[in-house]
Design a protein around this motif. Structure first.
Motif, PDB file in Angstrom:
ATOM      1  N   THR A   1     -19.331  -6.630 -33.970  1.00 44.21           N
ATOM      2  CA  THR A   1     -19.226  -6.185 -35.510  1.00 44.21           C
ATOM      3  C   THR A   1     -18.910  -4.769 -35.318  1.00 44.21           C
ATOM      4  OG1 THR A   1     -21.554  -5.763 -35.885  1.00 44.21           O
ATOM      5  CG2 THR A   1     -20.606  -8.175 -36.150  1.00 44.21           C
ATOM      6  N   ASN A   2     -18.358  -4.317 -36.310  1.00 45.89           N
ATOM      7  CA  ASN A   2     -18.143  -2.719 -36.358  1.00 45.89           C
ATOM      8  C   ASN A   2     -19.479  -2.023 -36.584  1.00 45.89           C
ATOM      9  OD1 ASN A   2     -15.267  -2.978 -36.368  1.00 45.89           O
ATOM     10  ND2 ASN A   2     -15.242  -3.203 -38.761  1.00 45.89           N
ATOM     11  N   ALA A   3     -20.620  -2.539 -37.093  1.00 40.91           N
ATOM     12  CA  ALA A   3     -21.802  -2.250 -37.113  1.00 40.91           C
ATOM     13  C   ALA A   3     -22.307  -1.783 -36.104  1.00 40.91           C
ATOM     14  CB  ALA A   3     -22.649  -2.854 -38.389  1.00 40.91           C
ATOM     15  N   PHE A   4     -22.245  -2.900 -34.974  1.00 42.00           N
ATOM     16  CA  PHE A   4     -22.768  -3.024 -33.598  1.00 42.00           C
ATOM     17  C   PHE A   4     -22.044  -1.782 -32.853  1.00 42.00           C
ATOM     18  CE2 PHE A   4     -22.559  -3.977 -29.106  1.00 42.00           C
ATOM     19  CZ  PHE A   4     -24.242  -4.185 -28.834  1.00 42.00           C
ATOM     20  N   PHE A   5     -20.900  -1.640 -33.169  1.00 43.05           N
ATOM     21  CA  PHE A   5     -19.787  -0.824 -32.278  1.00 43.05           C
ATOM     22  C   PHE A   5     -20.288   0.713 -32.969  1.00 43.05           C
ATOM     23  CE2 PHE A   5     -16.151   1.931 -31.708  1.00 43.05           C
ATOM     24  CZ  PHE A   5     -15.807   1.391 -30.444  1.00 43.05           C
ATOM     25  N   LEU A   6     -20.712   0.971 -34.051  1.00 46.80           N
ATOM     26  CA  LEU A   6     -20.950   2.041 -34.447  1.00 46.80           C
ATOM     27  C   LEU A   6     -22.550   2.661 -34.157  1.00 46.80           C
ATOM     28  CD1 LEU A   6     -20.213   4.389 -36.681  1.00 46.80           C
ATOM     29  CD2 LEU A   6     -21.427   3.186 -38.266  1.00 46.80           C
ATOM     30  N   GLN A   7     -23.338   1.653 -33.992  1.00 47.80           N
ATOM     31  CA  GLN A   7     -24.665   2.040 -33.748  1.00 47.80           C
ATOM     32  C   GLN A   7     -24.489   2.331 -32.058  1.00 47.80           C
ATOM     33  OE1 GLN A   7     -27.222  -1.638 -33.726  1.00 47.80           O
ATOM     34  NE2 GLN A   7     -28.998  -0.325 -32.840  1.00 47.80           N
ATOM     35  N   ALA A   8     -24.081   1.707 -31.244  1.00 48.96           N
ATOM     36  CA  ALA A   8     -23.660   1.806 -29.887  1.00 48.96           C
ATOM     37  C   ALA A   8     -22.881   3.427 -29.728  1.00 48.96           C
ATOM     38  CB  ALA A   8     -22.833   0.950 -29.074  1.00 48.96           C
ATOM     39  N   GLY A   9     -21.976   3.710 -30.414  1.00 45.43           N
ATOM     40  CA  GLY A   9     -21.318   4.975 -30.405  1.00 45.43           C
ATOM     41  C   GLY A   9     -22.421   6.067 -30.825  1.00 45.43           C
ATOM     42  N   ILE A  10     -23.227   5.947 -31.993  1.00 49.95           N
ATOM     43  CA  ILE A  10     -24.284   6.854 -32.324  1.00 49.95           C
ATOM     44  C   ILE A  10     -25.368   7.153 -31.522  1.00 49.95           C
ATOM     45  CG2 ILE A  10     -25.975   7.383 -34.080  1.00 49.95           C
ATOM     46  CD1 ILE A  10     -23.913   6.319 -36.226  1.00 49.95           C
ATOM     47  N   SER A  11     -25.993   6.105 -30.872  1.00 51.75           N
ATOM     48  CA  SER A  11     -26.972   6.097 -29.825  1.00 51.75           C
ATOM     49  C   SER A  11     -26.451   6.702 -28.632  1.00 51.75           C
ATOM     50  CB  SER A  11     -27.453   4.809 -29.594  1.00 51.75           C
ATOM     51  OG  SER A  11     -26.464   3.961 -29.080  1.00 51.75           O
ATOM     52  N   PHE A  12     -25.092   6.352 -28.259  1.00 51.74           N
ATOM     53  CA  PHE A  12     -24.927   7.489 -26.897  1.00 51.74           C
ATOM     54  C   PHE A  12     -24.542   8.713 -27.514  1.00 51.74           C
ATOM     55  CE2 PHE A  12     -21.031   9.209 -24.801  1.00 51.74           C
ATOM     56  CZ  PHE A  12     -21.530   9.138 -23.444  1.00 51.74           C
ATOM     57  N   GLY A  13     -24.129   9.089 -28.607  1.00 50.99           N
ATOM     58  CA  GLY A  13     -23.944  10.514 -28.795  1.00 50.99           C
ATOM     59  C   GLY A  13     -25.374  11.220 -28.947  1.00 50.99           C
ATOM     60  N   VAL A  14     -26.258  10.755 -29.587  1.00 53.20           N
ATOM     61  CA  VAL A  14     -27.612  11.029 -29.831  1.00 53.20           C
ATOM     62  C   VAL A  14     -28.256  11.426 -28.600  1.00 53.20           C
ATOM     63  CG1 VAL A  14     -29.755  10.713 -30.675  1.00 53.20           C
ATOM     64  CG2 VAL A  14     -27.889  10.449 -32.013  1.00 53.20           C
ATOM     65  N   ALA A  15     -28.032  10.521 -27.561  1.00 53.09           N
ATOM     66  CA  ALA A  15     -28.611  10.598 -26.247  1.00 53.09           C
ATOM     67  C   ALA A  15     -27.947  11.558 -25.470  1.00 53.09           C
ATOM     68  CB  ALA A  15     -28.500   9.210 -25.473  1.00 53.09           C
ATOM     69  N   LEU A  16     -26.717  11.751 -25.477  1.00 48.08           N
ATOM     70  CA  LEU A  16     -26.074  12.902 -24.784  1.00 48.08           C
ATOM     71  C   LEU A  16     -26.251  14.192 -25.273  1.00 48.08           C
ATOM     72  CD1 LEU A  16     -23.999  13.362 -22.402  1.00 48.08           C
ATOM     73  CD2 LEU A  16     -22.276  13.393 -24.098  1.00 48.08           C
TER      74      LEU A  16
END
Length: 95
Positions: A10-25
């Motif tokens: 879903t778009n929400a899962f894609f957004l969550q994965a992108g945000i979590s990657f960005g925050v971790a980096l």
């Protein structure tokens, strides 16, 4: 002919994965910048972070490609079985 359903993100899962990657980096970069060590240690950790990030993308692509290849092979096998079953006539005498 039955079509197997494909799992879609879903778009929400894609957004969550992108945000979590960005925050971790971002937190890793900030942690490296504020670490009380010599500049060469920061550079080493920074290069390690860059290498780990690019390796993560490469691994994700390899896993995705392997999964897509397996999916194609599975669909071809399923199509072959369906063709054999469609061509089979149980009332035809075997000679």
């Amino acid at each position: 002919m039955s079509n197997p359903t494909t799992a879609r993100n879903t778009n929400a899962f894609f957004l969550q994965a992108g945000i979590s990657f960005g925050v971790a980096l971002l937190t890793m970069i900030v942690g490296i910048l504020y670490l009380p060590v010599d500049p060469w240690v920061r550079a080493f950790l920074g290069m390690g972070t860059v290498f780990l990030t690019t390796s993560c993308f490469t691994l994700a692509k390899c896993v995705r490609d392997a999964q897509e290849t397996q999916s194609v092979v599975s669909r071809l096998d399923q199509a072959r079985v369906e063709k054999i079953l469609a061509d089979h006539d149980p009332f035809n005498a075997v000679a």
